[in-house]
Scaffold this motif. Structure first.
Motif, PDB file in Angstrom:
ATOM      1  N   UNK A 107      82.368  43.592 -25.851  1.00  0.00           N
ATOM      2  CA  UNK A 107      82.155  43.236 -24.450  1.00  0.00           C
ATOM      3  C   UNK A 107      81.411  41.903 -24.339  1.00  0.00           C
ATOM      4  N   UNK A 108      80.389  41.730 -25.167  1.00  0.00           N
ATOM      5  CA  UNK A 108      79.629  40.476 -25.155  1.00  0.00           C
ATOM      6  C   UNK A 108      80.496  39.311 -25.622  1.00  0.00           C
ATOM      7  N   UNK A 109      81.368  39.564 -26.593  1.00  0.00           N
ATOM      8  CA  UNK A 109      82.263  38.509 -27.071  1.00  0.00           C
ATOM      9  C   UNK A 109      83.215  38.053 -25.983  1.00  0.00           C
ATOM     10  N   UNK A 110      83.745  38.999 -25.218  1.00  0.00           N
ATOM     11  CA  UNK A 110      84.642  38.650 -24.114  1.00  0.00           C
ATOM     12  C   UNK A 110      83.902  37.835 -23.068  1.00  0.00           C
ATOM     13  N   UNK A 111      82.697  38.247 -22.739  1.00  0.00           N
ATOM     14  CA  UNK A 111      81.900  37.519 -21.753  1.00  0.00           C
ATOM     15  C   UNK A 111      81.612  36.093 -22.225  1.00  0.00           C
TER      16      UNK A 111
END
Length: 461
Positions: free
Chosen positions: A169-173
């Motif tokens: 999720x953090x990577x996508x953000x």
């Protein structure tokens, strides 16, 4: 230490309590007696080198005074770069990130140091001081006056790459935040940025997005190649790789995206294209390294795409290839299991042969970024569990499924988390009490994560 206590008063109190003369303490600390006297009287500022010597002379741990020093020199008074630079560097060396954060928050009021902070961040990054470097990049990005400047874009690129980790999720953000800045980088640096962004979207399984970025990568690399008349040496170029590598890698990414979307003939076509691109006459040693890589990928991927199209005769050749190329073992095992599940192939002998690797991520660490490797390992566990479950071997299938579920939760891989939960519900009645208990614990972890995320949103509101 009381907040009102200064470094000077602490030194003076220490000398008095120990019964030292000023000269004696000067001798054991290595700081000149006259300099020491001026520091204690407050007529001379303390340099970082002197502070470290005094700290050592007082038998205190390295960096003991840094928090107080930062407050005295850079928060309570106007900072001077000649003193600020060595302070930040020493804090980075000792991993005193809180001290860096407090000081650079103060520095943001004075934009005159932005260029110096950026160059310092670049140096920290080269030395592997990644967390400290990221703090400085974020400070520069926040203070950058010109929103379309290349320096701002480069800061955002550095922050993006430093943000990538286990949490999907953090990577996508991070990817979504960085993407608008790509075109503000210089043309050559854009190639590495697009490559990294395409890899991130591929690891997140956004195949359309990865394909689109790969297409952009190839087009820009071709344009740069068209007006680059002579070969640029490794020492003088901006890009991490020779230009032909980006053109070839563009097609490799597109082939990978097509394969993931089930377009195997298109994947074969792009594979032929990158094999043709790397047919370079009289390559140097660096070029030869990448030529051999792409030729190896072309060979193994050709086997793979025919295997996906149902040509089982390719399986033994594919396995033989990966046995001789251990760096490709993890993605190859994922591919074999996907092909087996798609075409109802029996691969028991392969599972037995590679059981140690399947049981341990650490045995599959060769090549690839950690982010991509984690995604591949989760996919492997999922495909293995599907293979066993669809063949009625429920005990081992559900055991592998819980391993996959646990790994997906740990890396916040939402897609595979949902897949694992759905698959478990399908076979719930066949699960042992132990598996049920493991499942309940993992579901509780998922629930806890989303409750925390929800509370964070309320806090922000």
């Amino acid at each position: 230490m009381e907040p009102a206590t200064t470094i000077r008063s602490t030194i003076e109190d220490y000398i008095r309590k120990q019964g030292y003369t000023l000269q004696y303490f000067a001798d054991i600390s290595g700081v000149n007696a006259g300099t020491l006297s001026a520091i204690i009287k407050g007529t001379r500022p303390i340099a970082m080198a002197q502070l470290d010597l005094i700290t050592q002379g007082m038998n205190l741990e390295e960096g003991y005074f840094y928090e107080t020093y930062g407050a005295e020199c850079f928060v309570e008074s106007a900072p001077h770069w000649r003193r600020l630079e060595p302070f930040l560097q020493r804090c980075a060396e000792l991993d005193k990130l809180d001290c860096i954060q407090r000081v650079i928050q103060q520095v943001t009021d004075d934009r005159s140091y932005i260029s110096e902070l950026f160059e310092m961040a670049e140096g920290m990054l080269e030395r592997g001081q990644q967390q400290a470097a990221r703090m400085l990049y974020e400070c520069v990005a926040e203070c950058e006056k010109y929103q379309h400047s290349e320096r701002l874009a480069l800061c955002q690129y550095r922050i993006f790459t430093l943000s990538l980790g286990q949490n999907q999720h953090d990577n996508l953000r991070a990817a979504v935040h960085f993407e608008p800045y790509i075109n503000r980088l210089d043309e050559e640096r854009q190639l590495d940025a697009i490559k990294d962004l395409a890899n991130t979207y591929a690891s997140l399984r956004y195949w359309d997005k990865s394909f689109s970025l790969a297409d952009d990568l190839g087009r820009k690399a071709e344009i740069i190649q068209s007006y680059t008349k002579k070969k640029i040496s490794k020492e003088n170029r901006v890009t991490a790789y020779p230009l032909f590598v980006y053109q070839a890698y563009s097609n490799l990414l597109k082939a990978n995206a097509c394969e993931r979307m089930g377009k195997y003939e298109d994947a074969l076509r792009y594979t032929k294209q990158y094999e043709n691109i790397v047919n370079i006459i009289d390559p140097d040693d660096e070029e030869l390294l990448y030529i051999n890589k792409f030729k190896g990928w072309g060979e193994v991927n050709t086997y793979l795409y025919y295997l996906f199209m149902g040509d089982n005769s390719m399986l033994s050749t594919y396995v033989q290839y990966i046995e001789n190329n251990q760096s490709e073992l993890l993605p190859a095992l994922v591919n074999i299991m996907e092909a087996a599940n798609k075409n109802n192939m029996n691969v028991d002998d392969i599972l037995h042969k590679f059981e140690p690797q399947i049981s341990s991520e650490e045995s599959l660490i060769h090549g690839y970024s950690r982010q991509i490797k984690q995604n591949l390992f989760t996919s492997l566990l999922l495909e293995v569990s599907i293979y066993y479950l669809t063949r009625g071997r429920y005990e081992i299938g559900l055991k592998r499924l819980m391993e996959c579920f646990s790994y997906a939760v740990r890396t916040n891989n939402q897609m595979d988390t949902i897949h694992c939960m759905t698959l478990f519900e399908e076979y719930r009645n066949l699960a042992s009490k132990e598996i049920h208990n493991k499942y309940k614990l993992l579901v509780a972890e998922v629930r806890s994560y989303y409750e925390k995320a929800e509370n964070t949103l309320y806090d922000l509101a």
